[in-house]
Write a protein that holds these residues in place. Structure first.
Motif, PDB file in Angstrom:
ATOM      1  N   ILE A 189       1.005  -1.412   0.028  1.00 22.11           N
ATOM      2  CA  ILE A 189       0.223  -0.005  -0.033  1.00 22.11           C
ATOM      3  C   ILE A 189       0.939   1.080   0.179  1.00 22.11           C
ATOM      4  O   ILE A 189       0.681   2.337  -0.555  1.00 22.11           O
ATOM      5  CB  ILE A 189      -1.113   0.607   1.347  1.00 22.11           C
ATOM      6  N   GLN A 191       3.923   1.371  -1.226  1.00 22.20           N
ATOM      7  CA  GLN A 191       4.477   1.287  -2.406  1.00 22.20           C
ATOM      8  C   GLN A 191       3.823   2.545  -3.372  1.00 22.20           C
ATOM      9  O   GLN A 191       3.762   2.495  -4.880  1.00 22.20           O
ATOM     10  CB  GLN A 191       4.372  -0.315  -2.655  1.00 22.20           C
ATOM     11  N   ALA A 192       2.122   1.506  -3.103  1.00 23.46           N
ATOM     12  CA  ALA A 192       1.290   2.776  -4.327  1.00 23.46           C
ATOM     13  C   ALA A 192       1.117   4.068  -4.063  1.00 23.46           C
ATOM     14  O   ALA A 192       1.320   4.765  -4.817  1.00 23.46           O
ATOM     15  CB  ALA A 192      -0.057   1.460  -4.011  1.00 23.46           C
ATOM     16  N   ALA A 193       1.013   3.986  -3.011  1.00 22.92           N
ATOM     17  CA  ALA A 193       1.276   5.891  -2.326  1.00 22.92           C
ATOM     18  C   ALA A 193       2.034   6.203  -2.882  1.00 22.92           C
ATOM     19  O   ALA A 193       2.194   7.254  -3.482  1.00 22.92           O
ATOM     20  CB  ALA A 193       0.972   6.156  -0.449  1.00 22.92           C
ATOM     21  N   SER A 194       4.070   5.605  -2.887  1.00 23.48           N
ATOM     22  CA  SER A 194       4.922   6.150  -3.537  1.00 23.48           C
ATOM     23  C   SER A 194       4.669   6.343  -4.683  1.00 23.48           C
ATOM     24  O   SER A 194       4.933   7.364  -5.343  1.00 23.48           O
ATOM     25  CB  SER A 194       6.368   5.364  -2.777  1.00 23.48           C
ATOM     26  N   LEU A 195       3.515   5.511  -5.859  1.00 19.64           N
ATOM     27  CA  LEU A 195       3.834   5.867  -7.332  1.00 19.64           C
ATOM     28  C   LEU A 195       2.991   6.610  -7.775  1.00 19.64           C
ATOM     29  O   LEU A 195       2.755   7.793  -8.491  1.00 19.64           O
ATOM     30  CB  LEU A 195       3.290   4.129  -7.487  1.00 19.64           C
ATOM     31  N   CYS A 196       1.732   6.816  -7.114  1.00 15.77           N
ATOM     32  CA  CYS A 196       0.819   7.431  -6.639  1.00 15.77           C
ATOM     33  C   CYS A 196       1.086   9.013  -6.947  1.00 15.77           C
ATOM     34  O   CYS A 196       0.708  10.364  -7.338  1.00 15.77           O
ATOM     35  CB  CYS A 196      -0.258   8.081  -5.835  1.00 15.77           C
ATOM     36  N   GLY A 197       2.365   9.177  -6.605  1.00 15.33           N
ATOM     37  CA  GLY A 197       3.109  10.725  -5.939  1.00 15.33           C
ATOM     38  C   GLY A 197       3.277  11.132  -5.020  1.00 15.33           C
ATOM     39  O   GLY A 197       4.173  12.310  -4.269  1.00 15.33           O
ATOM     40  N   ALA A 198       2.905  10.263  -3.890  1.00 18.34           N
ATOM     41  CA  ALA A 198       3.015  10.927  -2.236  1.00 18.34           C
ATOM     42  C   ALA A 198       4.155  10.602  -1.366  1.00 18.34           C
ATOM     43  O   ALA A 198       4.992   9.919  -2.161  1.00 18.34           O
ATOM     44  CB  ALA A 198       2.066   9.906  -1.439  1.00 18.34           C
ATOM     45  N   SER A 199       4.689  11.996  -0.757  1.00 15.20           N
ATOM     46  CA  SER A 199       5.687  11.922  -0.609  1.00 15.20           C
ATOM     47  C   SER A 199       6.234  10.947   0.909  1.00 15.20           C
ATOM     48  O   SER A 199       5.443  10.443   1.353  1.00 15.20           O
ATOM     49  CB  SER A 199       6.949  13.220  -0.193  1.00 15.20           C
ATOM     50  N   ARG A 200       7.034  10.823   0.916  1.00 15.07           N
ATOM     51  CA  ARG A 200       7.166  10.052   2.362  1.00 15.07           C
ATOM     52  C   ARG A 200       6.315  10.902   2.981  1.00 15.07           C
ATOM     53  O   ARG A 200       5.497  10.283   3.921  1.00 15.07           O
ATOM     54  CB  ARG A 200       8.389  10.113   3.241  1.00 15.07           C
ATOM     55  N   GLN A 202       3.795  12.793   3.422  1.00 10.96           N
ATOM     56  CA  GLN A 202       2.034  12.460   2.711  1.00 10.96           C
ATOM     57  C   GLN A 202       1.773  11.186   2.390  1.00 10.96           C
ATOM     58  O   GLN A 202       0.961  11.059   3.693  1.00 10.96           O
ATOM     59  CB  GLN A 202       1.838  12.860   1.120  1.00 10.96           C
TER      60      GLN A 202
ATOM     61  N   PHE B  52      11.445   0.848  -6.631  1.00  9.88           N
ATOM     62  CA  PHE B  52      11.848  -0.210  -5.193  1.00  9.88           C
ATOM     63  C   PHE B  52      12.162  -0.309  -5.269  1.00  9.88           C
ATOM     64  O   PHE B  52      12.929  -0.283  -4.179  1.00  9.88           O
ATOM     65  CB  PHE B  52      10.196  -0.212  -5.602  1.00  9.88           C
ATOM     66  N   SER B  72      10.834   7.191  -6.052  1.00 12.08           N
ATOM     67  CA  SER B  72       9.649   7.021  -6.852  1.00 12.08           C
ATOM     68  C   SER B  72       8.581   7.502  -7.267  1.00 12.08           C
ATOM     69  O   SER B  72       7.105   7.292  -8.273  1.00 12.08           O
ATOM     70  CB  SER B  72       9.072   5.178  -6.817  1.00 12.08           C
ATOM     71  N   ASN B  73       8.313   8.545  -6.245  1.00 11.90           N
ATOM     72  CA  ASN B  73       7.109   9.672  -6.242  1.00 11.90           C
ATOM     73  C   ASN B  73       7.326  10.160  -7.142  1.00 11.90           C
ATOM     74  O   ASN B  73       6.350  11.379  -8.220  1.00 11.90           O
ATOM     75  CB  ASN B  73       6.288   9.886  -5.017  1.00 11.90           C
ATOM     76  N   PHE B  81      -0.656  -3.610  -8.820  1.00  9.42           N
ATOM     77  CA  PHE B  81      -0.064  -4.172  -8.294  1.00  9.42           C
ATOM     78  C   PHE B  81      -0.642  -5.856  -8.127  1.00  9.42           C
ATOM     79  O   PHE B  81      -2.122  -5.406  -8.435  1.00  9.42           O
ATOM     80  CB  PHE B  81       0.229  -4.181  -7.052  1.00  9.42           C
ATOM     81  N   PHE B  87      -6.521   2.611  -0.885  1.00 11.97           N
ATOM     82  CA  PHE B  87      -5.979   2.370   0.340  1.00 11.97           C
ATOM     83  C   PHE B  87      -7.564   2.615   1.190  1.00 11.97           C
ATOM     84  O   PHE B  87      -8.616   2.941   0.889  1.00 11.97           O
ATOM     85  CB  PHE B  87      -5.761   3.958   0.594  1.00 11.97           C
ATOM     86  N   ARG B 103      -0.802  15.558  -5.403  1.00 11.62           N
ATOM     87  CA  ARG B 103      -0.283  16.716  -6.523  1.00 11.62           C
ATOM     88  C   ARG B 103      -0.901  18.134  -6.347  1.00 11.62           C
ATOM     89  O   ARG B 103      -0.647  19.310  -7.157  1.00 11.62           O
ATOM     90  CB  ARG B 103      -0.276  16.823  -8.510  1.00 11.62           C
ATOM     91  N   TYR B 150      -3.222  10.551 -13.088  1.00 13.45           N
ATOM     92  CA  TYR B 150      -2.636  11.744 -13.569  1.00 13.45           C
ATOM     93  C   TYR B 150      -1.514  11.957 -14.825  1.00 13.45           C
ATOM     94  O   TYR B 150      -0.513  11.952 -14.940  1.00 13.45           O
ATOM     95  CB  TYR B 150      -1.238  11.353 -12.518  1.00 13.45           C
TER      96      TYR B 150
END
Ligand SMILES: Nc1ncnc2c1ncn2[C@@H]1O[C@H](COP(=O)(O)OP(=O)(O)OP(=O)(O)O)[C@@H](O)[C@H]1O
Ligand SMILES: [Mg+2]
Lengths: 291, 359
Positions: A189, A191-200, A202, B52, B72-73, B81, B87, B103, B150
C-alpha cells in the motif's frame, strides 16, 4: 460506521443460537463472580463510605473540590498522564514501525527487549530510574562532564522524574497494540502511495496515520487510564509537594485514616476513567483495528 | 522512436542474480508483456523501473532521460499491483483522487478527472463505496483508474489479474485492451499466463532465470522460437531426442535412436557433430500417413491413442524406441477409420516446421 465493523456487529449463527438458549454466559460466570467480589463490591463499599463517613451527605465531595491542594493533585495527575501518553505515542510509533518492517533478526531482538522489560519487576525498574535520575546519577554526571550544565538538574522527587519513569513503564502498552495495527497493513500500500506521487511525509499523514489511528487510540487509552491511577512510580520518583491522585488516596487511607475522602477521590478517578472510555468507544468502537 | 529504454540492468540479492543483464527498447503506446516462470525476474525488473529496487548495474531511460536517480514518487509512473493496494480508509472516488490530491491539483479538476477515470473503468456508480465493499475484480479496476488518473506516460502492471477466476480474468483483459486503445498509454505487463500474454500484448519478452530469453510478437515466439526453453514455454511442443551427424551454417543432419536419418534441419544453438539435440515439432504441424504411401522422409510410429476433443483430434503415437509423440489434426482432415489403434504410420512435416535445439 464503516463496513469493516460488520463482522463485529454480526456474530456467528452458532454464538447467536447459544445466546438465545441462555447458555452464552455460563463459561464466564467464574470470572464474573471474581470481578464482582474483588472489584464491584469494594468499589461500592468505598462509594458508600464516601457518602456515609463521617456522616451521611456529600461533604467529602464538596471538600475534595473545594481544596486547592486536592484540585492541584488532580491537575498533576492529568498533566502527567497526558504527557506520558503523548510521549509514549511519539516514542512508541517509530519502535512499532521498526518492529513491523525490520529484518526478522532485529525485530525479534527488539521485541524481546520490549517484552523482557515488561516482565522485569516493576520496583526494580523504578529503582533503576532512581539511580539514573538522582543528583549524582549517570544522567546528571554525564551532562555535567560534557559541559552542558554546571548544576545537577532536579530530575527526581518531582513530576519530571515521575513522567520519565512512567513513560518508560507505559511504553510497551503503546508499542504492542500499535505494532499489531501497523503489521496488519500491507507494505505494498505504501509502494502504491509512493508511485501515486506521495512523498514520505504525505504517505505518513495521508495513509499511515489514518490506518493506524485505531491502534494509536487503543494504546493511548490504555496508557492514559493506567497512568491516571498509577501508584508505585509516582510514590518512588515523585516528591511530597507534587502528588498524584493514587498517592493522595493512599495517604488519606494510611496516614489520615480518612476513608470517606479517600472514597470520594477514588470515585472521581473512576468516573473520569469511565468517561474517557465512553468517548473512546463512541469514536473507535472497541479499539479494534479497522480494515 | 525509443520511448522506454532499459539497458543492461541487473539486480542481485546477495548471491542470487534475480535480473541478469536485461536490455529492452519500447516505443510509445506499445503493450509489452514480461512472460516467464515463477522467479524468473519479471517483477524485479518492473520494480526497478518503478523505483522500489535500485539496479546493481545498468540504466533505465524514459523519453531519453535516466530515471534511476529519481525516487518513485517523482517518476510519474502508474502501477497496478498483484495484491489489492487500494487505500482501505478512502472511498473509491477518494482513492482515484489520491494521486491528484498529493499533487495539489484544484478541486474542480480533481472532481472532473475522478469522474472521467471511473467512467473509463465503468465503475461510475461505485464512487462512494469503500474498497472492502468491492469484489477483487472491481478493486483492480479502481486501482487501474487510480494509476491512470495523473496521465502517466508509462503504466506498469504486475500480475494484476492473478487472484481472479478465469472468467473474470478474461473480462478484465478485454477492459485492459480497450483502455490501452482508448488512452494510448504505454504498458509493461507481467504475467506467467501465456494465453494472457498472447491475447494482450504487442510484444512479449520471455524471461528465464533473470534474462530475456526471446523478445518478439507472440506469433514470432510461437513460430520461430530461438531456444528450447521458448519452444517449450509457448504453446505445445514435441521434443524428439536425436544426435547430430553433421552441422553446417544453421542446418544439421541427424540420426534418430532407431537409426533413421533426417537431413537439413534448421539448427538453433551451438551443436557439433556427435552432440545430442532435440528435434522440435508442434503437434499441429505434424501429419501422418499409412506406411508405404509415398516415400516422404519422417519417423515411423504406431498409433496408440486418439481423442476427439471438438474440432480437432488429439492423437498419440509411439515411436520404435518408445517415445510418445502428440499430434493435433483438424477433424475435417481425417476419417475416423484412419485412426485405428496399432496402425503403423509415418510421421512427416513441412521442412520449415522442424527445428533442432542443441543441448
Ligand atoms: N527482496 C528480495 N530479496 C531477495 N531475493 C529476492 C527479492 N525479490 C526477489 N528475489 C529473488 O529474485 C528472483 C526473481 O524474483 P521475481 O520476483 O522478480 O520473480 P518473478 O518473475 O516476478 O516471479 P513470480 O512469477 O513468482 O512473481 C527470485 O529468485 C527471488 O527469490
Ligand atoms: Mg512477480
Amino acid at each position: 460506521m464503516t463496513v469493516t465493523d460488520v463482522p463485529i456487529a454480526t456474530p456467528s449463527p452458532v454464538l447467536a443460537a447459544a445466546r438465545r438458549r441462555g447458555r452464552g454466559l455460563a463459561p464466564v460466570l467464574p470470572a464474573l463472580a471474581l470481578i464482582v467480589v474483588v472489584f464491584v463490591i469494594p468499589v461500592l463499599a468505598l462509594l458508600l463510605r464516601s457518602v456515609l463517613e463521617p456522616e451521611p451527605g456529600l461533604q467529602n465531595y464538596a471538600a475534595f473540590f473545594a481544596s486547592t491542594t486536592y484540585l492541584k493533585v488532580l491537575g498533576n495527575t492529568f498533566l502527567v498522564a497526558g504527557t506520558v501518553t503523548v510521549a509514549t505515542v511519539l516514542l512508541g510509533f517509530p519502535v512499532a514501525w521498526f518492529l513491523a518492517i525490520a529484518p526478522s533478526f532485529w525485530s525479534r531482538l527488539l521485541f524481546a527487549i520490549v517484552i523482557l522489560s515488561m516482565w522485569t519487576n516493576l520496583l526494580a525498574r523504578t529503582y533503576a530510574w532512581m539511580v539514573l535520575l538522582q543528583r549524582t546519577g549517570i544522567i546528571n554526571r554525564t551532562l555535567m562532564e560534557i559541559g552542558l550544565i554546571s548544576e545537577p538538574l532536579p530530575l527526581i522527587n518531582n513530576l519530571v522524574g515521575v513522567t520519565i519513569g512512567m513513560t518508560y513503564i507505559m511504553l510497551p502498552f503503546m508499542i504492542l497494540p500499535l505494532h499489531a495495527t501497523i503489521r496488519s497493513i500491507d507494505p505494498a500500500i505504501f509502494q502504491a502511495a509512493s508511485l501515486c506521487g506521495a512523498s514520505r511525509f504525505q504517505a505518513f499523514t495521508r495513509v499511515m496515520l489514518p490506518l493506524t489511528a485505531s491502534g494509536i487510540a487503543a494504546g493511548a487509552l490504555m496508557v492514559f487510564v493506567m497512568s491516571l491511577g498509577y501508584f508505585i512510580t509516582p510514590a518512588l520518583l515523585g516528591g511530597t509537594s507534587n502528588m498524584m491522585l493514587a498517592e493522595l488516596i493512599a495517604q488519606l487511607v494510611q496516614s489520615l485514616l480518612d476513608w470517606g475522602l479517600a472514597g470520594a477521590a477514588a470515585l472521581v478517578l473512576l468516573v473520569i476513567t469511565l468517561a474517557i472510555y465512553m468517548v473512546q468507544l463512541r469514536f473507535f468502537g472497541f479499539g479494534q483495528a479497522r480494515g | 522512436m525509443t520511448f522506454l529504454e532499459i539497458s543492461n540492468i541487473s539486480k542481485t540479492f546477495g548471491k542470487v542474480a534475480a535480473v541478469n543483464d536485461v536490455s529492452l527498447e519500447i516505443t510509445q503506446g506499445e503493450f509489452v508483456t514480461f512472460l516467464g516462470p515463477s522467479g524468473s525476474g519479471k517483477s524485479t525488473t518492473l520494480y526497478m523501473i518503478a523505483g522500489f529496487f535500485e539496479p546493481t548495474a545498468g540504466d533505465v531511460r524514459l523519453e531519453g532521460r535516466s530515471i534511476l536517480a529519481e525516487p518513485s514518487n517523482k517518476r510519474n509512473i502508474g502501477m497496478v499491483f498483484q495484491r489489492y493496494t487500494l487505500f482501505p480508509h478512502l472511498s473509491v472516488a477518494e482513492n482515484v483522487a489520491f494521486p491528484l490530491r498529493v499533487r495539489r491539483r484544484p478541486a474542480g479538476e480533481i472532481a472532473r478527472k475522478v469522474e472521467e477515470m471511473l467512467a473509463l473503468v465503468r465503475l461510475e456508480s461505485f464512487a462512494d463505496r469503500m474498497p472492502a465493499q468491492l469484489s477483487g475484480g472491481q478493486q483492480q479496476r479502481v486501482a487501474l483508474a487510480r494509476a491512470l488518473a495523473y496521465n502517466p506516460p508509462l503504466l506498469l502492471m504486475d500480475e494484476p489479474l492473478s487472484a481472479l477466476d478465469k472468467k473474470l480474468r478474461e473480462e478484465i483483459q478485454d477492459e485492459i485492451r480497450r483502455i490501452h486503445r482508448q488512452t494510448g498509454v504505454t504498458i509493461l505487463y507481467v504475467t506467467h499466463d501465456q494465453e494472457e500474454a498472447l491475447s494482450l500484448s504487442d510484444r512479449i519478452a520471455l524471461f528465464n532465470q533473470g534474462r530475456i530469453e526471446q523478445l518478439g510478437k507472440g506469433r514470432e515466439l510461437y513460430d520461430a522460437p530461438r531456444t528450447r526453453f521458448v519452444a517449450d514455454f509457448i504453446g505445445h511442443s514435441n521434443f524428439i531426442d536425436c544426435a547430430i551427424t553433421r552441422s553446417e551454417g544453421g542446418s544439421a543432419d541427424i540420426v534418430l535412436p532407431d537409426g533413421g536419418t533426417l537431413n537439413g534441419i534448421s539448427l538453433h544453438g551451438a551443436a557439433v557433430a556427435g552432440a545430442r539435440a532435440g528435434l522440435m515439432i508442434r503437434p499441429d504441424r505434424l501429419r501422418f500417413s499409412p506406411l508405404g504411401e509415398g516415400a516422404e522422409p519422417g519417423i515411423d510410429a504406431v498409433l496408440t491413442d486418439a481423442t476427439f476433443i471438438g474440432e480437432t483430434y488429439h492423437v498419440v503415437l509411439a515411436t520404435g524406441w518408445g517415445a510418445s509423440v502428440n499430434v493435433r489434426i483438424p477433424a475435417s482432415r481425417i476419417r475416423p477409420q484412419d485412426l485405428t489403434m496399432g496402425t503403423h504410420v509415418r510421421l512427416h512435416w513441412e521442412a520449415g516446421d522442424a527445428r533442432l535445439f542443441g543441448q
